[in-house]
Design an enzyme around this catalytic site. Structure first.
Site, PDB file in Angstrom:
ATOM      1  N   GLY A 210       0.828  -1.206   0.000  1.00 32.70           N
ATOM      2  CA  GLY A 210       0.000   0.000   0.000  1.00 32.70           C
ATOM      3  C   GLY A 210       0.853   1.243   0.000  1.00 32.70           C
ATOM      4  N   ASN A 211       0.228   2.378   0.284  1.00 32.65           N
ATOM      5  CA  ASN A 211       0.974   3.631   0.389  1.00 32.65           C
ATOM      6  C   ASN A 211       0.339   4.507   1.459  1.00 32.65           C
ATOM      7  OD1 ASN A 211      -1.143   5.331  -0.933  1.00 32.65           O
ATOM      8  ND2 ASN A 211      -0.613   4.093  -2.729  1.00 32.65           N
ATOM      9  N   HIS A 212       0.878   5.703   1.649  1.00 34.69           N
ATOM     10  CA  HIS A 212       0.477   6.552   2.771  1.00 34.69           C
ATOM     11  C   HIS A 212      -0.703   7.478   2.468  1.00 34.69           C
ATOM     12  CE1 HIS A 212       3.903   5.212   5.067  1.00 34.69           C
ATOM     13  NE2 HIS A 212       4.740   5.583   4.100  1.00 34.69           N
ATOM     14  N   SER A 213      -1.351   7.329   1.326  1.00 36.01           N
ATOM     15  CA  SER A 213      -2.464   8.213   0.987  1.00 36.01           C
ATOM     16  C   SER A 213      -3.614   8.038   1.981  1.00 36.01           C
ATOM     17  CB  SER A 213      -2.957   7.918  -0.430  1.00 36.01           C
ATOM     18  OG  SER A 213      -4.128   8.657  -0.695  1.00 36.01           O
ATOM     19  N   ALA A 278      -4.163   7.304  -5.222  1.00 43.87           N
ATOM     20  CA  ALA A 278      -2.774   6.843  -5.339  1.00 43.87           C
ATOM     21  C   ALA A 278      -2.825   5.326  -5.580  1.00 43.87           C
ATOM     22  CB  ALA A 278      -1.989   7.165  -4.079  1.00 43.87           C
TER      23      ALA A 278
END
Length: 401
Positions: A210-213, A278
């Site tokens: 995943g990512n930090h969005s 994102a």
């Protein structure tokens, strides 16, 4: 639709004034700020204390106000400037005749004559009064001045007669105001598709890529578009954020494939697509059925490309106006312009992780808006809510150019 709107409610002396307690409650529940002007005769039908309690504002009845044993005045000019909408309900034949002829003998009429906003009025009177030629002429005169009538309904009247003259019910008045606001908005009739948040690509039953969005930028875009009248489909990856708006439908997804499917389900009927999510570029080629146990050796996970949602929208574009996002760390402008051309976009929003206060996990953002002719408009650091409004207004300017 009424969130944050300033409603100046004038209540005049008819039996229908008793309904205004319900009307005020509905306006407050819908998010409006309400100030009330109550005529002397209206106070015989409804209590100023009740109205003040419901509106959370003092009720105004005359030009003078007594505070701390001193006398000052209720500024009718400020009231007229404060209001986004002035609503007179019930509007008696007497008050409407004075409105139509510029007679100013109360703070209600002085505020009406000072109002710079739309004025809506809901007549209430007996059948014969309502049908009288002078009353009908008053309606026409008020309409010619730009005032908007909320038509009376038919039913049992205070006199015992049955017919036209009943003030519209509070629920109908609130809906009328919502419809009026909606009809005046620049994105009325437009369908806007927005993506938000990250996507999670499963590795095994407990892990993901995943990512930090947080999704905040996309959610603020949805609010801004709906506030300006659009019907919004918001497709969001995993996020704790919530949204409540009559014109926003929230679809929650997890993976890039889920988002691709949801977006294409609604894309054909979309007028504007804004891809603020994102989306993960890659996903594991194989998802383990059981939790992967830690071993002494290094772990290698093979990744394969996800479908490019934004590219697919550009390839299938017909009438849609498509806006992408580019979050960059180097060669920002060059990379954003390349993405704009490569994916057949109408505009791209560029932000850089090198700008303090911009990017993931922040309540602020700093952007540049680049159109398909490579013209750039740069905005200072703002809250994401303000940035969203800037973006939506830029889109409106482009589609109406």
């Amino acid at each position: 639709m009424l969130g944050g709107k300033n409603i100046l409610l004038g209540i005049t002396g008819g039996i229908a004034a008793y309904k205004t307690t319900f009307l005020v409650r509905l306006l407050i529940k819908a998010g409006a700020n309400v100030k009330i002007i109550l005529t002397d005769s209206a106070s015989s039908f409804v209590s100023p204390l009740t109205l003040a309690t419901l509106a959370k504002n003092p009720v105004i009845s005359n030009f003078e106000k007594n505070e701390d044993n001193s006398i000052s005045w209720n500024n009718h000019v400020k009231l007229g400037l404060w209001a986004d909408i002035m609503l007179i309900a019930p509007a008696t034949a007497n008050t409407m005749a004075k409105m139509a002829n510029g007679i100013c003998d109360s703070i209600l009429l002085a505020s009406y004559l000072s109002a710079k906003c739309p004025v809506l009025f809901a007549p209430a009177m007996d059948l014969d009064m309502y049908k009288h030629p002078s009353t009908q002429a008053t309606f026409k005169k008020l309409a010619d001045y730009g005032n908007i009538i909320i038509p009376a309904t038919s039913g049992e009247l205070a006199s015992g007669l049955h017919g036209e003259g009943r003030m519209a019910e509070p629920e109908s008045i609130v809906q009328f105001i919502k419809d009026f606001i909606h009809n005046e908005l620049p994105l009325k009739g437009k369908k806007v598709l927005i993506t938000a948040g990250p996507t999670y690509e499963t590795i095994d039953p407990v892990r993901f890529i995943g990512n930090h969005s947080s999704g905040l930028m996309g959610f603020e875009l949805a609010k801004a578009a709906a506030t300006l009248g659009a019907t919004v489909i918001l497709v969001s990856g995993p996020s704790h954020l919530k949204i409540q708006h009559d014109l926003v439908t929230l679809i929650r997804v997890v993976s890039a494939d889920d988002m691709y499917t949801a977006v294409h389900k609604h894309y054909k009927t979309t007028d504007i697509a804004i891809c603020a999510a994102a989306v993960a570029d890659y996903k594991p080629s194989i998802v383990a059925e059981q939790k992967i146990k830690k071993k002494d050796a290094n772990l290698t996970i093979e990744l394969v490309k996800n479908k490019d949602i934004l590219l697919s929208l550009g390839e299938q574009k017909e009438h849609q106006f498509i806006v992408g996002f580019a979050l960059e760390t180097e060669n920002e402008e060059e990379n954003a312009k390349g993405k704009l051309k490569r994916k057949n976009l109408d505009a791209i929003v560029l932000n850089s992780l090198n700008d303090k206060g911009a990017g993931f996990g922040k309540s602020t953002n700093k952007i540049s808006f680049i159109d398909k002719n490579l013209r750039i408009k740069t905005f200072p650091l703002k809250t994401k809510a303000a940035v969203a409004l800037d973006i939506i207004n830029e889109i409106i300017n482009k589609i109406h150019a």
